[in-house]
Design a protein around this motif. Sequence first.
Motif, PDB file in Angstrom:
ATOM      1  N   THR A 130      -0.140  -4.730  -5.101  1.00  0.00           N
ATOM      2  CA  THR A 130       0.819  -6.523  -5.423  1.00  0.00           C
ATOM      3  C   THR A 130       0.751  -7.443  -3.524  1.00  0.00           C
ATOM      4  O   THR A 130       1.307  -6.533  -2.738  1.00  0.00           O
ATOM      5  CB  THR A 130       1.920  -6.098  -5.515  1.00  0.00           C
ATOM      6  OG1 THR A 130       2.613  -5.038  -6.451  1.00  0.00           O
ATOM      7  CG2 THR A 130       2.616  -7.651  -6.237  1.00  0.00           C
TER       8      THR A 130
ATOM      9  N   THR B 148      13.977   0.571  -3.048  1.00  0.00           N
ATOM     10  CA  THR B 148      13.285  -0.574  -4.020  1.00  0.00           C
ATOM     11  C   THR B 148      14.306  -1.815  -3.438  1.00  0.00           C
ATOM     12  O   THR B 148      14.227  -1.723  -2.636  1.00  0.00           O
ATOM     13  CB  THR B 148      14.693  -0.750  -5.675  1.00  0.00           C
ATOM     14  OG1 THR B 148      13.653  -1.596  -6.477  1.00  0.00           O
ATOM     15  CG2 THR B 148      15.691  -1.378  -5.322  1.00  0.00           C
TER      16      THR B 148
ATOM     17  N   SER C 257       4.738   9.270  -1.909  1.00  0.00           N
ATOM     18  CA  SER C 257       3.487   8.405  -1.476  1.00  0.00           C
ATOM     19  C   SER C 257       2.417   8.575  -0.789  1.00  0.00           C
ATOM     20  O   SER C 257       1.496   7.967  -0.471  1.00  0.00           O
ATOM     21  CB  SER C 257       4.468   6.878  -1.379  1.00  0.00           C
ATOM     22  OG  SER C 257       5.697   6.918  -0.428  1.00  0.00           O
TER      23      SER C 257
ATOM     24  N   SER D 282       2.499   2.756  -2.254  1.00  0.00           N
ATOM     25  CA  SER D 282       3.712   2.050  -2.992  1.00  0.00           C
ATOM     26  C   SER D 282       4.142   3.754  -4.038  1.00  0.00           C
ATOM     27  O   SER D 282       3.001   4.191  -4.341  1.00  0.00           O
ATOM     28  CB  SER D 282       3.645   0.793  -3.952  1.00  0.00           C
ATOM     29  OG  SER D 282       5.230   0.962  -4.222  1.00  0.00           O
TER      30      SER D 282
ATOM     31  N   PRO E  20       7.298  -2.698  -6.269  1.00  0.00           N
ATOM     32  CA  PRO E  20       6.314  -3.388  -5.755  1.00  0.00           C
ATOM     33  C   PRO E  20       5.139  -2.273  -6.233  1.00  0.00           C
ATOM     34  O   PRO E  20       4.954  -1.578  -5.365  1.00  0.00           O
ATOM     35  CB  PRO E  20       5.705  -4.364  -4.802  1.00  0.00           C
ATOM     36  CG  PRO E  20       6.567  -4.170  -3.788  1.00  0.00           C
ATOM     37  CD  PRO E  20       7.671  -3.543  -4.380  1.00  0.00           C
ATOM     38  N   ARG E  21       3.754  -2.881  -6.866  1.00  0.00           N
ATOM     39  CA  ARG E  21       2.864  -1.716  -6.602  1.00  0.00           C
ATOM     40  C   ARG E  21       1.919  -1.911  -5.872  1.00  0.00           C
ATOM     41  O   ARG E  21       1.759  -2.782  -5.192  1.00  0.00           O
ATOM     42  CB  ARG E  21       2.021  -0.974  -8.388  1.00  0.00           C
ATOM     43  CG  ARG E  21       3.127  -1.043  -9.873  1.00  0.00           C
ATOM     44  CD  ARG E  21       2.702  -0.616 -10.553  1.00  0.00           C
ATOM     45  NE  ARG E  21       2.126   0.562 -11.115  1.00  0.00           N
ATOM     46  CZ  ARG E  21       2.570   1.609 -11.343  1.00  0.00           C
ATOM     47  NH1 ARG E  21       3.523   0.943 -11.834  1.00  0.00           N
ATOM     48  NH2 ARG E  21       2.086   2.420 -11.575  1.00  0.00           N
ATOM     49  N   ASN E  22       1.394  -1.072  -5.950  1.00  0.00           N
ATOM     50  CA  ASN E  22      -0.093  -1.079  -4.660  1.00  0.00           C
ATOM     51  C   ASN E  22      -1.182  -2.171  -5.136  1.00  0.00           C
ATOM     52  O   ASN E  22      -1.457  -2.476  -6.400  1.00  0.00           O
ATOM     53  CB  ASN E  22      -1.142   0.290  -4.686  1.00  0.00           C
ATOM     54  CG  ASN E  22      -0.236   1.752  -4.268  1.00  0.00           C
ATOM     55  OD1 ASN E  22       0.844   1.221  -3.505  1.00  0.00           O
ATOM     56  ND2 ASN E  22      -1.206   2.352  -4.470  1.00  0.00           N
TER      57      ASN E  22
ATOM     58  N   GLN F  49       0.546  -1.261  -0.030  1.00  0.00           N
ATOM     59  CA  GLN F  49      -0.403  -0.161   0.319  1.00  0.00           C
ATOM     60  C   GLN F  49       0.947   1.368   0.188  1.00  0.00           C
ATOM     61  O   GLN F  49       1.658   1.338   0.469  1.00  0.00           O
ATOM     62  CB  GLN F  49      -0.408   0.186   0.992  1.00  0.00           C
ATOM     63  CG  GLN F  49      -1.807  -1.168   1.222  1.00  0.00           C
ATOM     64  CD  GLN F  49      -2.920  -0.871   2.096  1.00  0.00           C
ATOM     65  OE1 GLN F  49      -2.354  -1.278   3.247  1.00  0.00           O
ATOM     66  NE2 GLN F  49      -4.223  -0.331   2.341  1.00  0.00           N
TER      67      GLN F  49
ATOM     68  N   ILE G 183       7.005   3.128   1.722  1.00  0.00           N
ATOM     69  CA  ILE G 183       5.821   2.504   1.555  1.00  0.00           C
ATOM     70  C   ILE G 183       5.366   1.267   2.706  1.00  0.00           C
ATOM     71  O   ILE G 183       6.228   1.416   3.710  1.00  0.00           O
ATOM     72  CB  ILE G 183       6.650   1.403   0.673  1.00  0.00           C
ATOM     73  CG1 ILE G 183       5.982   0.522  -0.144  1.00  0.00           C
ATOM     74  CG2 ILE G 183       8.275   0.666   0.995  1.00  0.00           C
ATOM     75  CD1 ILE G 183       6.980  -0.467  -1.533  1.00  0.00           C
TER      76      ILE G 183
ATOM     77  N   ALA H  70       6.277   3.501  -6.530  1.00  0.00           N
ATOM     78  CA  ALA H  70       5.647   3.376  -7.488  1.00  0.00           C
ATOM     79  C   ALA H  70       4.576   3.289  -8.663  1.00  0.00           C
ATOM     80  O   ALA H  70       4.337   3.643  -9.688  1.00  0.00           O
ATOM     81  CB  ALA H  70       5.652   1.740  -7.947  1.00  0.00           C
ATOM     82  N   ASP H  71       3.360   4.643  -7.434  1.00  0.00           N
ATOM     83  CA  ASP H  71       2.251   4.835  -8.075  1.00  0.00           C
ATOM     84  C   ASP H  71       2.268   5.792  -8.020  1.00  0.00           C
ATOM     85  O   ASP H  71       1.662   6.686  -8.544  1.00  0.00           O
ATOM     86  CB  ASP H  71       1.192   4.143  -7.186  1.00  0.00           C
ATOM     87  CG  ASP H  71       1.291   2.521  -7.495  1.00  0.00           C
ATOM     88  OD1 ASP H  71       0.375   1.865  -8.774  1.00  0.00           O
ATOM     89  OD2 ASP H  71       2.040   1.647  -6.729  1.00  0.00           O
ATOM     90  N   ARG H  72       2.810   6.929  -6.753  1.00  0.00           N
ATOM     91  CA  ARG H  72       2.932   8.210  -6.952  1.00  0.00           C
ATOM     92  C   ARG H  72       3.861   8.256  -5.756  1.00  0.00           C
ATOM     93  O   ARG H  72       4.147   8.245  -4.486  1.00  0.00           O
ATOM     94  CB  ARG H  72       1.369   8.509  -6.387  1.00  0.00           C
ATOM     95  CG  ARG H  72       0.722   8.201  -5.334  1.00  0.00           C
ATOM     96  CD  ARG H  72       0.102   9.307  -4.256  1.00  0.00           C
ATOM     97  NE  ARG H  72      -0.128   9.104  -3.260  1.00  0.00           N
ATOM     98  CZ  ARG H  72      -1.149   9.547  -2.078  1.00  0.00           C
ATOM     99  NH1 ARG H  72      -1.506  10.848  -2.938  1.00  0.00           N
ATOM    100  NH2 ARG H  72      -1.482   9.541  -0.741  1.00  0.00           N
TER     101      ARG H  72
END
Length: 200
Positions: free
Chosen positions: A196, A186, A24, A17, A192-194, A15, A36, A19-21
């Motif tokens: 996952t 990383t 975060s 992450s 990993p993205r939200n 949640q 993250i 990787a998404d924004r």
Amino acid sequence: MVELQYPFTGSWRVQNSPADRVPSHGTPLLGTSYAIDFTPVDGNGRSARFTLASLFRPEPPEHFVGFGRTVTAPVSGMVRAAHDGEADHAAFRGFPSIGYAAAQARRVREGWLGLAGNHVIVESAGLFVALCHLRQGSVRVRPGQRVECGEVVGACGNSGNSTEPHLHVQAMDSPNPQQASAVPVTFPGGLPRNGTVLSL
């Protein structure tokens, strides 16, 4: 950027992450831009049984499958901070409540300690990795102690600014979150993205 090992085993859902924004968690304050979150889940991907009552009432953290799950050091290094003693409060997965909002506002006013709750910060290669929301009484390390990657440092809890038991991980360029800049993180195989679900 710093590559971390996952600080747990079992099944955990990603949640907030980066990787998404980015940032975060919606803010760059306290070095959280690349933070993250990982929520322990069962074989069906649930952190706890969800009922109609879950929408309206706080739930004991003990009802969640991951409460007390082992948390390990994601890097080898020196413990720079280790805080324990903050209570694990009730979880709240439902509609916003006045009581929870008031408690959240108080935690924000308290700064890093109010938000992070029980936590450990490990220094490695000049960077500082924080593991937050640990269970009260679970922290096994002390400042100045050397830890190896994979060594147990505490357990997943619901202390600090946490709506349900989970683990918050972030890297910084200073041991003082009030002054730190965030450092991207990383993991093996990438970030990993939200949503996952990791099974380790």
